[in-house]
Design a protein around this motif. Structure first.
Motif, PDB file in Angstrom:
ATOM      1  N   PHE A 108    -166.232 -85.228  37.338  1.00  0.00           N
ATOM      2  CA  PHE A 108    -165.697 -86.458  36.549  1.00  0.00           C
ATOM      3  C   PHE A 108    -165.133 -87.494  37.270  1.00  0.00           C
ATOM      4  O   PHE A 108    -165.392 -88.813  37.050  1.00  0.00           O
ATOM      5  CB  PHE A 108    -164.284 -85.745  35.884  1.00  0.00           C
ATOM      6  N   ASP A 131    -160.235 -92.991  27.936  1.00  0.00           N
ATOM      7  CA  ASP A 131    -160.639 -91.584  27.537  1.00  0.00           C
ATOM      8  C   ASP A 131    -160.834 -91.987  26.018  1.00  0.00           C
ATOM      9  O   ASP A 131    -160.653 -92.670  24.994  1.00  0.00           O
ATOM     10  CB  ASP A 131    -159.516 -90.739  27.762  1.00  0.00           C
ATOM     11  N   TRP A 184    -158.612 -82.875  39.422  1.00  0.00           N
ATOM     12  CA  TRP A 184    -158.867 -83.224  37.904  1.00  0.00           C
ATOM     13  C   TRP A 184    -158.492 -82.240  37.013  1.00  0.00           C
ATOM     14  O   TRP A 184    -158.632 -80.934  37.428  1.00  0.00           O
ATOM     15  CB  TRP A 184    -160.512 -83.607  37.707  1.00  0.00           C
TER      16      TRP A 184
END
Length: 260
Positions: A108, A131, A184
């Motif tokens: 990510f 997001d 993450w």
């Protein structure tokens, strides 16, 4: 009756355009909406098809919020998508004028960093990576991000999420230290990113605290906000009226016999 297909241009970092230098690219990080591949943590309570459908609603609401902002400040809408070659799945889902850019990288953090690099290489003066799981982010948060990045000097803009992550990171330069050695998908992502920025001597600008929808608990928070007008307890800012998501949630409640 045939519905005309609206497809979108694909940005190429190898062909920068200096006319973009005054613009901030508001880039939504998104997976192509295939059942079983998106919003899997919402299944259950949703089916795979319902999770994919609500994912589409999130995307439509977020991009329409961004598109409206473009009329008030120097910003443009982009969707950074994965997997590569699935761009056709976004046909007719995004507002006119949006562009696509394929994601690259494995983890990510790598994909975030690569997207920032690629969009800035296209000639944009700044970029916000957003997001696709927060359809009610207040429009004022996006406005504040663009305004902060249009000021002289380098900085990073962060929109903290209630779960310890962030819903937006805005940059004028692709600082690799903001994406490496970050744990993450944990509650420390935001704090680790702030620490990395401070270590690098980069100014940090904070946006209003908000939330993303990735499990049953946050789905209920979203229902309370959109169906009952109950704002999250951790904010005094009004959220965006995510009409596509609200209508879909209402339909889910209606078919389950749980109308608000």
């Amino acid at each position: 009756m045939c519905v005309p297909v609206m497809s979108y241009s694909i940005l190429d970092p190898a062909t920068p355009d200096s006319k973009r230098a005054s613009q901030c690219a508001l880039a939504v990080m998104a997976k192509a909406p295939r059942p079983g591949r998106v919003k899997t943590r919402l299944s259950p309570p949703l089916t795979g098809e319902q999770a994919a459908a609500i994912n589409v609603c999130f995307l439509r609401d977020t991009t329409e919020n961004i598109a409206a902002l473009g009329a008030r400040c120097s910003s443009v809408g982009v969707v950074s998508y994965t997997p590569v070659s699935d761009e056709a799945l976004f046909d007719n889902l995004l507002p006119r004028g949006f562009a696509l850019i394929p994601q690259r990288g494995d983890g990510f953090g790598e994909r975030l960093m690569a997207t920032a690099e690629d969009i800035l290489a296209c000639g944009y003066g700044s970029v916000c990576l957003i997001d696709s799981d927060s359809p009610t982010v207040p429009a004022v948060a996006f406005e504040q991000a663009v305004a902060a990045l249009q000021r002289e000097g380098d900085r990073v803009v962060l929109g903290p999420s209630h779960d310890g992550g962030y819903y937006l990171i805005g940059l004028k330069r692709a600082h690799s230290g903001l994406f490496t050695d970050i744990t993450w998908s944990t509650a420390s992502v935001f704090s680790e990113t702030v620490s990395a920025a401070k270590t690098a001597g980069i100014e940090v600008v904070l946006l209003p605290l908000w939330y993303d929808i990735d499990d049953h608990e946050t789905l209920e928070l979203l229902k309370a906000e959109l169906l009952h007008g109950t704002a999250p307890s951790f904010t005094s800012v009004s959220g965006y009226d995510a009409v596509h998501t609200r209508d879909y949630l209402y339909e889910l409640n209606r078919t389950s016999g749980d109308c608000p």
